[in-house]
Design a protein around this motif. Structure first.
Motif, PDB file in Angstrom:
ATOM      1  N   LYS A  58       2.784   5.197  -8.813  1.00  0.00           N
ATOM      2  CA  LYS A  58       2.759   3.736  -8.784  1.00  0.00           C
ATOM      3  C   LYS A  58       3.357   3.245  -7.456  1.00  0.00           C
ATOM      4  O   LYS A  58       2.799   2.364  -6.804  1.00  0.00           O
ATOM      5  N   PHE A  59       4.486   3.846  -7.059  1.00  0.00           N
ATOM      6  CA  PHE A  59       5.125   3.396  -5.823  1.00  0.00           C
ATOM      7  C   PHE A  59       4.231   3.656  -4.607  1.00  0.00           C
ATOM      8  O   PHE A  59       4.054   2.781  -3.745  1.00  0.00           O
ATOM      9  N   VAL A  60       3.652   4.837  -4.518  1.00  0.00           N
ATOM     10  CA  VAL A  60       2.787   5.156  -3.377  1.00  0.00           C
ATOM     11  C   VAL A  60       1.588   4.201  -3.345  1.00  0.00           C
ATOM     12  O   VAL A  60       1.229   3.656  -2.289  1.00  0.00           O
ATOM     13  N   GLU A  69      -6.957   7.633  -6.791  1.00  0.00           N
ATOM     14  CA  GLU A  69      -7.733   8.873  -6.642  1.00  0.00           C
ATOM     15  C   GLU A  69      -7.485   9.557  -5.294  1.00  0.00           C
ATOM     16  O   GLU A  69      -7.795  10.731  -5.126  1.00  0.00           O
ATOM     17  N   LEU A  70      -6.889   8.836  -4.342  1.00  0.00           N
ATOM     18  CA  LEU A  70      -6.635   9.460  -3.035  1.00  0.00           C
ATOM     19  C   LEU A  70      -5.176   9.900  -2.863  1.00  0.00           C
ATOM     20  O   LEU A  70      -4.803  10.433  -1.825  1.00  0.00           O
ATOM     21  N   SER A  86      -1.718  11.588   4.414  1.00  0.00           N
ATOM     22  CA  SER A  86      -1.659  10.137   4.578  1.00  0.00           C
ATOM     23  C   SER A  86      -1.022   9.790   5.920  1.00  0.00           C
ATOM     24  O   SER A  86      -0.105  10.477   6.369  1.00  0.00           O
ATOM     25  N   LYS A  87      -1.529   8.725   6.537  1.00  0.00           N
ATOM     26  CA  LYS A  87      -0.924   8.270   7.801  1.00  0.00           C
ATOM     27  C   LYS A  87       0.362   7.516   7.515  1.00  0.00           C
ATOM     28  O   LYS A  87       1.318   7.582   8.262  1.00  0.00           O
ATOM     29  N   VAL A  88       0.352   6.770   6.415  1.00  0.00           N
ATOM     30  CA  VAL A  88       1.563   6.050   6.012  1.00  0.00           C
ATOM     31  C   VAL A  88       2.395   7.002   5.164  1.00  0.00           C
ATOM     32  O   VAL A  88       1.854   7.669   4.278  1.00  0.00           O
TER      33      VAL A  88
END
Ligand SMILES: CC(C)(COP(=O)(O)OP(=O)(O)OC[C@H]1O[C@@H](n2cnc3c(N)ncnc32)[C@H](O)[C@@H]1OP(=O)(O)O)[C@@H](O)C(=O)NCCC(=O)NCCS
Length: 282
Positions: A58-60, A69-70, A86-88
Motif C-alpha cells: 500500500k505504501f509503495v 501489478e508492477l 523502480s526508479k523511485v
C-alpha cells in the motif's frame, strides 16, 4: 504529497480474518512471501507478517504511484525488504510485536521502525532478565532504566530503549560492526499515548549524532514504538507523524489482485494454532 511520510498501525490481535479477506490477501502478495508466511506454526505470526506485506504494498503504491501489478519487493541478504525494479525508491520498514504490525515509510530518506509490547518477561524475574540483556545497553542507558522506582516502570523504559536501538539498527542494516552498547540513547521526555517525542539524542561511540531524528510514541498504554529518520542526503524537513490505525478495509482499499487467489493458503491460515499466551518474542 499526502503519502510521502507515513506511519500506519494495524491491530493484528483484534483482526479475526474471514475466508474472503484471506483469499483476497493471497492474491496481492508475491508467491514466495505467501509460502514463507504459510510456514509459520502460529496464526498470530502468520497474520502479523501478512499484514506487513500488505502495508508495504500500500505504501509503495501510494507514495511512488506504482500500480500493484508492477510492485516487486525483494529482500537484501540480511532479510530487509526493499523495492525492486523502480526508479523511485521509497524507504519503508515494518515491525510486528505484541498486538500490532506497524509501518513507517518515507519517500526521501531512510526509515527504521520498531514496536515492543511493554510486559514483564515470561518465566524470568526482572533483575535476571536485565542481567541477560546487560551487554545490549550502555551504562548511561542502564542508569536511565534503573532510575525508575518501580520494576514495571523500569521494564517500560527498557522497551523504549529497545525500540530506539532496533529502529536505528533496522534503518542502517544489521551488518553494523559497532557493538550495541556503543549505540546509546539519551531520553529527555516521557512517552505518552497520542504524543510524539522527538528530543531523544543518539550517541555513537560517545559522540552526539544530531543527524538522526527519532519519533517515539505509545500506540496504547502497552505498546512503545520508535521511528528513526536519517537527516543526511535527501532529507526533507517534515512534521512528526502520528500513527494512523488502519482497518483491513483501509489496508486493501487500493489493492488489485496480481496473483491467483489461493484457497489452500486460506484454509491453512484459518486452521493454524493461536498462541495461548503472548510473549515478548515472535
Ligand atoms: C532482523 C531484525 C532487525 C528484525 O527485528 P525484530 O525486532 O526481530 O522484528 P520486527 O518485527 O521489528 O521486524 C521484522 C520485520 O523487519 C523487516 N526486516 C527483516 N530483516 C530486516 C533487517 N535486516 N533490517 C531491517 N528490517 C528487517 C521485515 O519486514 C520483517 O518482517 P517480515 O519478515 O515479516 O517481512 C532483528 O531481529 C535483529 O537481528 N536485530 C539486530 C540487533 C539486535 O540484536 N538488537 C537487540 C535489541 S537492542
Amino acid at each position: 504529497m499526502a503519502f510521502e511520510n507515513v506511519r500506519w498501525a494495524f491491530n493484528v490481535c483484534e483482526w479475526k480474518p474471514s475466508k474472503e479477506e484471506l483469499l483476497a490477501a493471497s492474491s496481492y502478495i508475491q508467491p514466495e512471501e505467501k509460502d514463507r508466511i504459510a510456514r509459520f506454526i502460529f496464526q498470530d505470526d502468520a497474520k502479523s507478517s501478512l499484514i506487513g506485506r500488505l502495508l508495504m504494498k500500500k505504501f509503495v503504491h501510494l507514495s511512488a504511484n506504482i500500480p500493484y501489478e508492477l510492485i516487486k519487493l525483494g529482500r537484501d541478504d540480511t532479510g530487509k525488504p526493499y523495492l525492486l525494479e523502480s526508479k523511485v525508491l521509497p524507504s519503508f520498514n515494518v515491525s510486528h510485536q505484541g498486538d500490532y504490525t506497524v509501518l513507517a515509510g518515507n519517500l526521501h530518506t531512510n526509515v527504521g521502525v520498531d514496536i515492543m509490547k511493554i510486559e514483564p518477561p515470561v518465566n524470568k524475574n526482572i533483575p535476571d532478565f536485565f542481567r541477560i540483556m546487560n551487554r545490549q545497553f550502555s551504562r548511561h542507558e542502564w542508569s536511565t532504566i534503573r532510575s525508575y522506582p518501580s520494576e514495571m516502570q523500569q521494564v517500560a523504559c527498557f522497551y523504549r530503549m529497545w525500540c530506539l536501538k532496533e529502529s536505528y539498527v533496522k534503518n542502517i542494516g544489521i551488518g553494523i560492526t559497532i557493538p550495541l552498547d556503543l549505540i546509546s540513547f539519551s531520553v529527555q521526555t516521557p512517552l505518552k499515548v497520542n504524543g510524539i517525542v522527538t528530543d531523544t539524542k543518539l550517541y555513537l561511540n560517545n559522540v552526539l549524532r544530531d543527524d538522526w531524528i527519532f519519533e517515539e510514541t505509545l500506540l496504547d498504554e502497552k505498546h512503545a514504538v520508535a521511528v528513526s529518520l536519517n537527516t543526511v542526503g535527501n532529507y526533507v524537513t517534515m512534521e512528526p507523524q502520528p500513527f494512523t490505525l488502519l482497518s483491513f478495509e483501509d489496508l486493501v482499499r487500493e489493492a488489485r489482485p496480481v496473483y491467483q487467489s489461493d484457497a489452500r493458503f486460506t484454509e491453512d491460515m484459518l486452521i493454524k494454532k493461536v498462541k495461548e499466551f503472548r510473549t515478548t518474542g515472535h
